[in-house]
Motif scaffolding. Sequence first.
Motif, PDB file in Angstrom:
ATOM      1  N   VAL A 154      53.732  51.505  37.207  1.00 27.64           N
ATOM      2  CA  VAL A 154      52.996  51.914  38.403  1.00 27.64           C
ATOM      3  C   VAL A 154      51.529  51.536  38.252  1.00 27.64           C
ATOM      4  O   VAL A 154      50.885  51.880  37.259  1.00 27.64           O
ATOM      5  N   VAL A 155      50.985  50.830  39.241  1.00 25.48           N
ATOM      6  CA  VAL A 155      49.578  50.421  39.186  1.00 25.48           C
ATOM      7  C   VAL A 155      48.721  51.107  40.251  1.00 25.48           C
ATOM      8  O   VAL A 155      47.504  51.158  40.111  1.00 25.48           O
ATOM      9  N   VAL A 156      49.351  51.631  41.317  1.00 29.21           N
ATOM     10  CA  VAL A 156      48.620  52.343  42.362  1.00 29.21           C
ATOM     11  C   VAL A 156      49.416  53.581  42.750  1.00 29.21           C
ATOM     12  O   VAL A 156      50.623  53.506  42.965  1.00 29.21           O
ATOM     13  N   GLU A 157      48.729  54.715  42.834  1.00 27.01           N
ATOM     14  CA  GLU A 157      49.356  55.956  43.266  1.00 27.01           C
ATOM     15  C   GLU A 157      48.374  56.684  44.176  1.00 27.01           C
ATOM     16  O   GLU A 157      47.298  57.096  43.733  1.00 27.01           O
ATOM     17  N   ASN A 158      48.736  56.829  45.436  1.00 26.24           N
ATOM     18  CA  ASN A 158      47.914  57.576  46.383  1.00 26.24           C
ATOM     19  C   ASN A 158      48.588  58.912  46.648  1.00 26.24           C
ATOM     20  O   ASN A 158      49.794  58.959  46.919  1.00 26.24           O
ATOM     21  N   ILE A 159      47.818  59.979  46.559  1.00 21.44           N
ATOM     22  CA  ILE A 159      48.353  61.328  46.734  1.00 21.44           C
ATOM     23  C   ILE A 159      47.708  61.964  47.949  1.00 21.44           C
ATOM     24  O   ILE A 159      46.485  61.945  48.105  1.00 21.44           O
ATOM     25  N   PHE A 160      48.553  62.530  48.803  1.00 18.70           N
ATOM     26  CA  PHE A 160      48.111  63.260  49.988  1.00 18.70           C
ATOM     27  C   PHE A 160      48.572  64.704  49.827  1.00 18.70           C
ATOM     28  O   PHE A 160      49.748  64.956  49.555  1.00 18.70           O
TER      29      PHE A 160
ATOM     30  N   ASN B 246      59.208  67.955  41.566  1.00 17.96           N
ATOM     31  CA  ASN B 246      60.294  67.423  42.408  1.00 17.96           C
ATOM     32  C   ASN B 246      59.949  66.037  42.936  1.00 17.96           C
ATOM     33  O   ASN B 246      60.800  65.147  42.973  1.00 17.96           O
ATOM     34  N   CYS B 247      58.715  65.859  43.349  1.00 19.33           N
ATOM     35  CA  CYS B 247      58.286  64.551  43.858  1.00 19.33           C
ATOM     36  C   CYS B 247      58.390  63.481  42.780  1.00 19.33           C
ATOM     37  O   CYS B 247      58.905  62.385  43.024  1.00 19.33           O
ATOM     38  N   TYR B 248      57.924  63.789  41.579  1.00 17.98           N
ATOM     39  CA  TYR B 248      57.999  62.802  40.502  1.00 17.98           C
ATOM     40  C   TYR B 248      59.443  62.519  40.084  1.00 17.98           C
ATOM     41  O   TYR B 248      59.765  61.402  39.677  1.00 17.98           O
ATOM     42  N   MET B 249      60.330  63.510  40.205  1.00 17.08           N
ATOM     43  CA  MET B 249      61.752  63.248  39.918  1.00 17.08           C
ATOM     44  C   MET B 249      62.323  62.239  40.923  1.00 17.08           C
ATOM     45  O   MET B 249      63.075  61.335  40.547  1.00 17.08           O
ATOM     46  N   ASP B 250      61.961  62.395  42.197  1.00 12.68           N
ATOM     47  CA  ASP B 250      62.406  61.426  43.210  1.00 12.68           C
ATOM     48  C   ASP B 250      61.819  60.043  42.944  1.00 12.68           C
ATOM     49  O   ASP B 250      62.513  59.033  43.044  1.00 12.68           O
TER      50      ASP B 250
ATOM     51  N   THR C 119      52.138  58.283  30.369  1.00 12.55           N
ATOM     52  CA  THR C 119      51.860  58.490  28.951  1.00 12.55           C
ATOM     53  C   THR C 119      51.071  57.343  28.324  1.00 12.55           C
ATOM     54  O   THR C 119      50.523  57.511  27.240  1.00 12.55           O
ATOM     55  N   LYS C 120      51.021  56.187  28.985  1.00 13.03           N
ATOM     56  CA  LYS C 120      50.272  55.042  28.438  1.00 13.03           C
ATOM     57  C   LYS C 120      48.940  54.844  29.141  1.00 13.03           C
ATOM     58  O   LYS C 120      47.924  54.648  28.504  1.00 13.03           O
ATOM     59  N   GLN C 121      48.961  54.861  30.462  1.00 10.75           N
ATOM     60  CA  GLN C 121      47.738  54.703  31.253  1.00 10.75           C
ATOM     61  C   GLN C 121      47.984  55.298  32.636  1.00 10.75           C
ATOM     62  O   GLN C 121      49.115  55.479  33.039  1.00 10.75           O
ATOM     63  N   PHE C 122      46.893  55.611  33.299  1.00 11.98           N
ATOM     64  CA  PHE C 122      46.993  56.138  34.657  1.00 11.98           C
ATOM     65  C   PHE C 122      46.832  54.994  35.653  1.00 11.98           C
ATOM     66  O   PHE C 122      46.043  54.071  35.425  1.00 11.98           O
ATOM     67  N   PRO C 123      47.554  55.074  36.785  1.00  9.19           N
ATOM     68  CA  PRO C 123      47.356  54.065  37.821  1.00  9.19           C
ATOM     69  C   PRO C 123      46.057  54.327  38.573  1.00  9.19           C
ATOM     70  O   PRO C 123      45.480  55.408  38.487  1.00  9.19           O
ATOM     71  N   THR C 124      45.611  53.337  39.305  1.00  8.73           N
ATOM     72  CA  THR C 124      44.490  53.533  40.211  1.00  8.73           C
ATOM     73  C   THR C 124      45.024  54.237  41.457  1.00  8.73           C
ATOM     74  O   THR C 124      46.223  54.428  41.600  1.00  8.73           O
ATOM     75  N   GLY C 125      44.151  54.616  42.342  1.00  9.19           N
ATOM     76  CA  GLY C 125      44.611  55.244  43.577  1.00  9.19           C
ATOM     77  C   GLY C 125      43.595  56.218  44.120  1.00  9.19           C
ATOM     78  O   GLY C 125      42.467  56.305  43.627  1.00  9.19           O
TER      79      GLY C 125
ATOM     80  N   LYS D 104      63.693  58.264  40.272  1.00  6.65           N
ATOM     81  CA  LYS D 104      64.973  57.710  40.740  1.00  6.65           C
ATOM     82  C   LYS D 104      64.759  56.345  41.390  1.00  6.65           C
ATOM     83  O   LYS D 104      65.543  55.418  41.181  1.00  6.65           O
ATOM     84  N   ILE D 105      63.709  56.232  42.163  1.00  3.10           N
ATOM     85  CA  ILE D 105      63.415  54.965  42.842  1.00  3.10           C
ATOM     86  C   ILE D 105      63.019  53.902  41.824  1.00  3.10           C
ATOM     87  O   ILE D 105      63.529  52.777  41.851  1.00  3.10           O
ATOM     88  N   LEU D 106      62.125  54.245  40.916  1.00  2.00           N
ATOM     89  CA  LEU D 106      61.702  53.293  39.895  1.00  2.00           C
ATOM     90  C   LEU D 106      62.893  52.838  39.056  1.00  2.00           C
ATOM     91  O   LEU D 106      63.043  51.644  38.768  1.00  2.00           O
ATOM     92  N   THR D 107      63.744  53.775  38.667  1.00  2.00           N
ATOM     93  CA  THR D 107      64.920  53.442  37.865  1.00  2.00           C
ATOM     94  C   THR D 107      65.840  52.492  38.620  1.00  2.00           C
ATOM     95  O   THR D 107      66.372  51.541  38.040  1.00  2.00           O
ATOM     96  N   HIS D 108      66.006  52.728  39.914  1.00  2.00           N
ATOM     97  CA  HIS D 108      66.846  51.838  40.732  1.00  2.00           C
ATOM     98  C   HIS D 108      66.391  50.383  40.613  1.00  2.00           C
ATOM     99  O   HIS D 108      67.209  49.471  40.549  1.00  2.00           O
ATOM    100  N   PHE D 109      65.094  50.193  40.567  1.00  2.00           N
ATOM    101  CA  PHE D 109      64.532  48.845  40.498  1.00  2.00           C
ATOM    102  C   PHE D 109      64.279  48.389  39.054  1.00  2.00           C
ATOM    103  O   PHE D 109      63.649  47.357  38.836  1.00  2.00           O
ATOM    104  N   GLY D 110      64.737  49.151  38.069  1.00  2.00           N
ATOM    105  CA  GLY D 110      64.563  48.768  36.670  1.00  2.00           C
ATOM    106  C   GLY D 110      63.153  48.969  36.153  1.00  2.00           C
ATOM    107  O   GLY D 110      62.713  48.266  35.244  1.00  2.00           O
ATOM    108  N   CYS D 111      62.434  49.932  36.708  1.00  2.00           N
ATOM    109  CA  CYS D 111      61.047  50.181  36.326  1.00  2.00           C
ATOM    110  C   CYS D 111      60.882  51.595  35.787  1.00  2.00           C
ATOM    111  O   CYS D 111      61.781  52.420  35.879  1.00  2.00           O
ATOM    112  N   THR D 112      59.695  51.856  35.241  1.00  2.00           N
ATOM    113  CA  THR D 112      59.316  53.185  34.780  1.00  2.00           C
ATOM    114  C   THR D 112      57.913  53.481  35.315  1.00  2.00           C
ATOM    115  O   THR D 112      57.279  52.626  35.936  1.00  2.00           O
ATOM    116  N   PHE D 113      57.424  54.654  35.012  1.00  2.00           N
ATOM    117  CA  PHE D 113      56.064  54.998  35.429  1.00  2.00           C
ATOM    118  C   PHE D 113      55.017  54.117  34.742  1.00  2.00           C
ATOM    119  O   PHE D 113      53.908  53.986  35.233  1.00  2.00           O
ATOM    120  N   ASP D 114      55.381  53.481  33.640  1.00  2.00           N
ATOM    121  CA  ASP D 114      54.468  52.539  32.987  1.00  2.00           C
ATOM    122  C   ASP D 114      54.184  51.329  33.870  1.00  2.00           C
ATOM    123  O   ASP D 114      53.196  50.627  33.653  1.00  2.00           O
TER     124      ASP D 114
END
Length: 119
Positions: free
Chosen positions: A77-83, A58-62, A102-108, A65-75
């Motif tokens: 993303v360069v930083v991802e912090n998880i709590f 569910n979190c990744y679906m949200d 699917t291409k590379q993982f972000p730092t975080g 939506k945000i990335l798509t709004h800005f014309g981006c994809t998960f490709d």
Amino acid sequence: MVEAEQPEYFLLRPEIETAYGYSHAVKIGNDIKISGAVSMDDEGNPIALGDLAQQIKNCYMDLEKILTHFGCTFDDVVVENIFTTDMPTFLEHSVYRNEIYTKQFPTGSWLGVKELALP
């Protein structure tokens, strides 16, 4: 004189974000800052309680939506912090991220915390 970039704000759930006093995402220049993702419905109610695997999806679906709004994809993303309040269970289900990145993982950082704003 350098002209300041105008921020572009994005509200995923405007009523909830206004009630709590935050914007879900802000784009300044080429940078997008996302406040985070919580497994909730459009009324702000937590969903998939007790099912961390579904909460992660569910979190990744949200986030998508945000990335798509800005014309981006998960490709992009360069930083991802998880709590999380349950690191061992998160680690069991973190392999789901292989479907997202699917291409590379972000730092975080992955951080186990006592509690989050919503249960």
